[in-house]
Write an enzyme that holds these catalytic residues in place. Structure first.
Site, PDB file in Angstrom:
ATOM      1  N   GLY A  74     -62.870 -17.093  22.043  1.00 25.52           N
ATOM      2  CA  GLY A  74     -61.959 -17.496  23.790  1.00 25.52           C
ATOM      3  C   GLY A  74     -61.215 -17.686  23.728  1.00 25.52           C
ATOM      4  N   THR A  75     -60.086 -18.401  22.658  1.00 30.08           N
ATOM      5  CA  THR A  75     -59.127 -18.055  22.770  1.00 30.08           C
ATOM      6  C   THR A  75     -57.799 -16.420  23.552  1.00 30.08           C
ATOM      7  OG1 THR A  75     -58.656 -18.670  20.944  1.00 30.08           O
ATOM      8  CG2 THR A  75     -56.480 -17.912  21.721  1.00 30.08           C
ATOM      9  N   ASN A 155     -64.930 -30.569  24.951  1.00 28.05           N
ATOM     10  CA  ASN A 155     -66.119 -31.030  23.315  1.00 28.05           C
ATOM     11  C   ASN A 155     -65.743 -31.920  22.838  1.00 28.05           C
ATOM     12  OD1 ASN A 155     -62.612 -29.865  23.932  1.00 28.05           O
ATOM     13  ND2 ASN A 155     -63.238 -29.146  21.664  1.00 28.05           N
ATOM     14  N   GLN A 182     -67.603 -24.572  26.597  1.00 24.52           N
ATOM     15  CA  GLN A 182     -67.868 -25.573  26.185  1.00 24.52           C
ATOM     16  C   GLN A 182     -68.628 -25.552  26.692  1.00 24.52           C
ATOM     17  OE1 GLN A 182     -69.665 -26.853  22.852  1.00 24.52           O
ATOM     18  NE2 GLN A 182     -67.620 -26.534  22.604  1.00 24.52           N
ATOM     19  N   CYS A 202     -68.816 -18.624  25.331  1.00 22.55           N
ATOM     20  CA  CYS A 202     -68.546 -18.157  23.978  1.00 22.55           C
ATOM     21  C   CYS A 202     -69.586 -18.153  23.333  1.00 22.55           C
ATOM     22  CB  CYS A 202     -68.030 -19.541  23.360  1.00 22.55           C
ATOM     23  SG  CYS A 202     -67.299 -19.218  21.419  1.00 22.55           S
ATOM     24  N   GLY A 203     -69.950 -17.045  23.020  1.00 26.20           N
ATOM     25  CA  GLY A 203     -71.833 -16.870  22.261  1.00 26.20           C
ATOM     26  C   GLY A 203     -72.281 -17.192  20.888  1.00 26.20           C
ATOM     27  N   HIS A 204     -70.681 -17.471  20.194  1.00 25.92           N
ATOM     28  CA  HIS A 204     -71.274 -18.979  19.122  1.00 25.92           C
ATOM     29  C   HIS A 204     -71.707 -19.386  19.263  1.00 25.92           C
ATOM     30  CE1 HIS A 204     -67.433 -20.661  17.804  1.00 25.92           C
ATOM     31  NE2 HIS A 204     -66.940 -20.244  19.005  1.00 25.92           N
ATOM     32  N   CYS A 327     -60.882 -26.734  15.840  1.00 26.12           N
ATOM     33  CA  CYS A 327     -59.675 -26.031  15.767  1.00 26.12           C
ATOM     34  C   CYS A 327     -58.128 -26.841  15.836  1.00 26.12           C
ATOM     35  CB  CYS A 327     -59.431 -25.142  17.386  1.00 26.12           C
ATOM     36  SG  CYS A 327     -60.243 -24.013  17.658  1.00 26.12           S
TER      37      CYS A 327
END
Length: 398
Positions: A74-75, A155, A182, A202-204, A327
């Site tokens: 994502g970053t 988020n 998100q 974001c996959g995870h 984060c």
């Protein structure tokens, strides 16, 4: 429930879906070629990439799979969206964002403002986390704005922003609009018929593997690669990524889309039941917009107790939750989101985010509710009864 206990930190990351994992394994041992190679091993992997892009495009209702660019996370996607736009529009020197963005956006904007001379307009929120639309319309959009980067949903609190309205206003001003992370897979979205130009998924966070992220780039948009080198990702992002993850990141998004309606109904019911009982505990309240937030997210602010103490109490009961964004969880300062919402200092250190998934059961929620009254013991030794509120935090939450 897993062998480790109850997992309610799904906004930080999710467990890889067993079906997703099963489909990934052959790509490590059988279809392991370099997709840039011309032989059969490479061609087989290249086909998996295309399937992943097609699934990812379908999840966001994109018009073309060529609009999907795979990145490492994502970053990188957030940085790529912003930096690519600034390079594509070098004469425009302003950026618009919100005060409650993820650090991946805020830290980059701080750098661009301090080191590169850009003007950054940071739009505030009210005490429910709703964006100040008047400020957005009044002062943020002008001919010098290159990009607007605002999350679809927060988020930490789950509060959803009126993205289509924001994107239309940005488009009318000639600015590129970038959003998401998100919210993908949790609420319906259709970028094909939207003014959104770039969107991060974001996959995870969708029961797919870590290290795999997708950046949607609307066809025809000016785009300048930030990671330079080979011709991968149609020359938009060089380097051989995690190919098995590419295939299954798209698959995870597709599965999330298929289960969205039923899952959201069940998860939202559990969240609302939990929030109602948690809110009945003395000196605590649910943060965010109660009527317009992600169905899986419940953030409860407990007064007179530190978030770390709450998480330790939950952890002793084998319950995993979080205090703020994953984060920034190492910081002892109140969450920038809580500060922006004006959460009083007595509660700004004690927000606890419970983020559910399709694997969360009602029995697990009931167990959490039984543990929560233990917060009262921790309050008796908290220093926040007597500490003064720091600058920028209102003394009352109203």
């Amino acid at each position: 429930m897993t062998a480790q206990g109850i997992y309610l930190d799904n906004n930080a990351t999710t467990r890889v879906d067993p079906d997703v994992l099963a489909e990934m394994l052959p790509l490590f041992t059988e279809q392991f070629g370099n997709p840039s190679s011309m032989h059969g091993f490479g061609a087989a992997v290249g086909g998996q990439d295309r399937m992943g892009a097609q699934a990812g495009a379908g999840a966001a209702r994109a018009a073309h799979d060529s609009e999907i660019v795979f990145t490492s996370g994502g970053t990188e996607s957030d940085n790529t969206a912003i930096l690519s736009t600034l390079e594509a529009y070098p004469k425009k020197k302003s950026i618009v964002t919100s005060v409650v963005e993820h650090p991946a956006v805020l830290a980059l904007c701080d750098y661009l403002e301090k080191k590169r001379g850009y003007t950054v307009h940071r739009i505030g929120v009210d005490n429910r986390g709703n964006l100040d639309l008047d400020a957005y319309k009044r002062c943020a959009l002008g001919p010098d704005v290159a990009i607007v980067s605002i999350m679809w949903a927060n988020n930490e609190t789950g509060t959803i922003f009126p993205i289509e309205e924001l994107a239309q206003l940005a488009k009318a001003a000639g600015a590129v609009f970038h959003t998401a992370v998100q919210a993908v897979g949790k609420i319906p979205m259709n970028v094909r018929h939207s003014a959104v130009d770039m969107l991060c998924a974001c996959g995870h966070k969708l029961h797919a593997p870590k290290g795999v992220h997708a950046l949607y780039v609307k066809r025809g948009l000016r785009f300048r690669p930030i990671v330079r080198g080979g011709h991968q990702e149609r020359s938009r992002r060089a380097g051989n990524g995690e190919r098995a993850g590419h295939r299954r990141a798209g698959g995870g998004a597709h599965v999330a889309l298929m289960h969205m309606t039923d899952e959201n109904t069940r998860v939202k019911r559990s969240r609302q039941a939990g929030a109602a009982i948690l809110a009945a505990v003395p000196n605590c309240f649910v943060t965010g917009n109660p009527a317009n937030r992600l169905p899986n997210t419940c953030n409860v602010a407990f007064e007179y107790i530190e978030g770390e103490a709450i998480l330790l109490l939950l952890n002793e009961a084998d319950i995993a939750a979080s205090s703020g964004s994953a984060c920034t969880s190492g910081s002892l300062e109140p969450s920038h989101v809580m500060r922006a919402m004006g959460v009083p200092y007595t509660a700004a250190h004690g927000p606890t985010r419970l983020s559910l998934s399709r694997e969360t059961t009602e029995e697990e929620i009931d167990r959490v509710i039984r543990v929560v009254p233990g917060m009262r013991t921790g309050r008796s030794v908290s220093p926040y009864w007597s500490q003064a509120a720091p600058e920028g935090v209102r003394p009352v939450y109203s």
